[in-house]
Motif scaffolding. Structure first.
Motif, mmCIF file in Angstrom:
data_model
loop_
_atom_site.group_PDB
_atom_site.id
_atom_site.type_symbol
_atom_site.label_atom_id
_atom_site.label_comp_id
_atom_site.label_asym_id
_atom_site.label_seq_id
_atom_site.Cartn_x
_atom_site.Cartn_y
_atom_site.Cartn_z
ATOM 1 N N ILE A 229 0.835 -1.207 0.000
ATOM 2 C CA ILE A 229 0.000 0.000 0.000
ATOM 3 C C ILE A 229 0.869 1.256 0.000
ATOM 4 N N GLU B 271 -9.775 -1.989 9.020
ATOM 5 C CA GLU B 271 -9.077 -1.059 8.121
ATOM 6 C C GLU B 271 -9.080 -1.606 6.686
ATOM 7 N N LEU C 190 -10.892 -0.159 3.158
ATOM 8 C CA LEU C 190 -10.230 0.052 1.867
ATOM 9 C C LEU C 190 -10.930 -0.731 0.762
ATOM 10 N N LYS D 23 -13.844 1.277 -0.362
ATOM 11 C CA LYS D 23 -13.431 2.428 -1.178
ATOM 12 C C LYS D 23 -13.015 2.019 -2.585
ATOM 13 N N THR D 24 -12.400 0.844 -2.714
ATOM 14 C CA THR D 24 -11.890 0.412 -4.019
ATOM 15 C C THR D 24 -12.876 -0.460 -4.789
#
Length: 282
Positions: free
Chosen positions: A22, A51, A55, A58-59
Motif C-alpha cells: 500500500i 481497516e 479500503l 473504497k476500491t
C-alpha cells in the motif's frame, strides 16, 4: 507473497507485505483482500481487519463473495457479531459457504436460535452446514436437539463426516447414553471411518464417561495413531475412576513411546494419589 505467507502461517509477515504494498502505491485486488483478512484472523487483529474492510469498500471490492465470507469469519471469531451480521445481510449473492460461515459465527457468539433460523432458511445444505448446527447444540448442552438434527440429516441423504460423529459422541456423553454411543461407533465402522486420533479419542472419552472402560480400553488398543489427547483421555479417565495403578502404567508406556506429557497428563496421574488419600482417610 501475501498469499504464500498467509497459507504457511506467517500472518504478521503477510500483513507487513500488505502494508509495504500500500505504501508503495500498488493497488490491491479481489485476490489480495481475502488473504489479508485471513492474516488478520490468524493474528487476531480485528482493528487491522476493519481497516482492510474500509479500503475494500473504497476500491469497490467489498461485494466479492469470497472476501465477504472471509470477513464474516474474522468478525465472528473476534466476537464482533454486529459486524458479522452486517456483512452477511449486505451480501447480494450468497452460497452455501456464506450461510454456513454465518451459522457457525452465530454459534460461536452464543446466538443459537438465530443460527437455527438461518439454517432453516438455507436453500441447500452440505455436511459442513449440518455439522455446524449440530455442533452448536452440543456446545450449548442441548444433546437431544443435536440428535434430532442428525436424524434429519440422514433422512436428507447427507452423509456425516468425522467432525459430525465426534460432536455426536460428545452429545452421548452429555446424555450418559452408552447405547447411542455404541450405535455411533458401529455406524463409523460400517461406513468406513478410520479410527484415527480425533475420532478414537472421542470414543475413548465417551465410553469412559458412560462407564464402559472395557470398550475404552479396546478402542485405545486398536488405535494405530495416538495423539497426546488420546493418551490424556485414557490416563485421566483411569485416574478419575479409581484405576490408579493402570493410569501410572499407561503413563510409563506413554514415555516409552516418546510422547511428551503436559499438565493434563500429570493431573490424570495425580488423581491416583488423590484416590489413595481418600481411601486412607476412609
Amino acid at each position: 507473497m501475501i498469499r504464500t505467507y498467509t497459507i504457511h502461517g506467517y500472518s504478521l509477515k503477510a500483513l507487513l507485505f500488505y502494508n509495504l504494498m500500500i505504501r508503495r502505491g500498488f493497488p490491491p485486488d479481489k485476490f489480495t483482500f481475502p488473504f489479508v483478512v485471513k492474516a488478520c484472523l490468524a493474528s487476531g487483529s480485528i482493528r487491522k481487519g476493519k481497516e482492510v474492510h474500509g479500503l475494500a469498500i473504497k476500491t469497490g471490492f467489498s461485494k466479492d463473495m469470497f472476501f465477504c465470507n472471509t470477513l464474516m469469519d474474522l468478525y465472528f471469531s473476534c466476537g464482533d457479531a454486529g459486524y458479522g451480521r452486517k456483512v452477511f445481510e449486505k451480501m447480494r449473492v450468497r452460497n452455501v459457504v456464506s450461510s454456513t460461515t454465518y451459522i457457525a459465527g452465530l454459534v460461536v457468539c452464543g446466538d443459537l436460535d438465530a443460527a437455527r433460523r438461518a439454517f432453516d432458511q438455507m436453500p441447500t445444505r452440505n455436511v459442513v452446514s449440518w455439522t455446524a448446527m449440530i455442533h452448536g447444540y452440543v456446545r450449548n448442552q442441548r444433546p437431544h436437539e443435536a440428535f434430532e438434527l442428525f436424524w434429519r440429516m440422514l433422512l436428507a441423504n447427507s452423509k456425516p463426516n468425522e467432525f459430525t460423529l465426534v460432536n455426536l459422541l460428545k452429545a452421548c456423553s452429555e446424555l450418559g447414553s452408552l447405547k447411542l454411543g455404541r450405535w455411533i461407533h458401529d455406524y463409523a465402522v460400517k461406513n468406513g471411518f478410520e479410527l484415527g486420533a480425533f475420532l478414537g479419542t472421542a470414543l475413548i472419552d465417551m465410553y469412559s464417561k458412560c462407564g464402559s472402560f472395557d470398550n475404552a480400553r479396546q478402542v485405545f488398543r486398536e488405535m494405530e495413531i495416538k495423539s497426546l489427547a488420546t493418551w490424556n483421555a485414557m490416563i485421566t479417565s483411569l485416574g478419575v475412576h479409581g484405576y490408579g495403578e493402570e493410569a501410572l502404567s499407561l503413563f510409563a508406556k506413554m514415555e516409552e513411546a516418546n510422547i511428551r506429557p503436559d499438565a493434563i497428563t500429570f493431573c490424570g496421574c495425580l488423581m491416583r494419589l488423590f484416590t489413595d488419600c481418600q481411601s486412607k482417610r476412609g
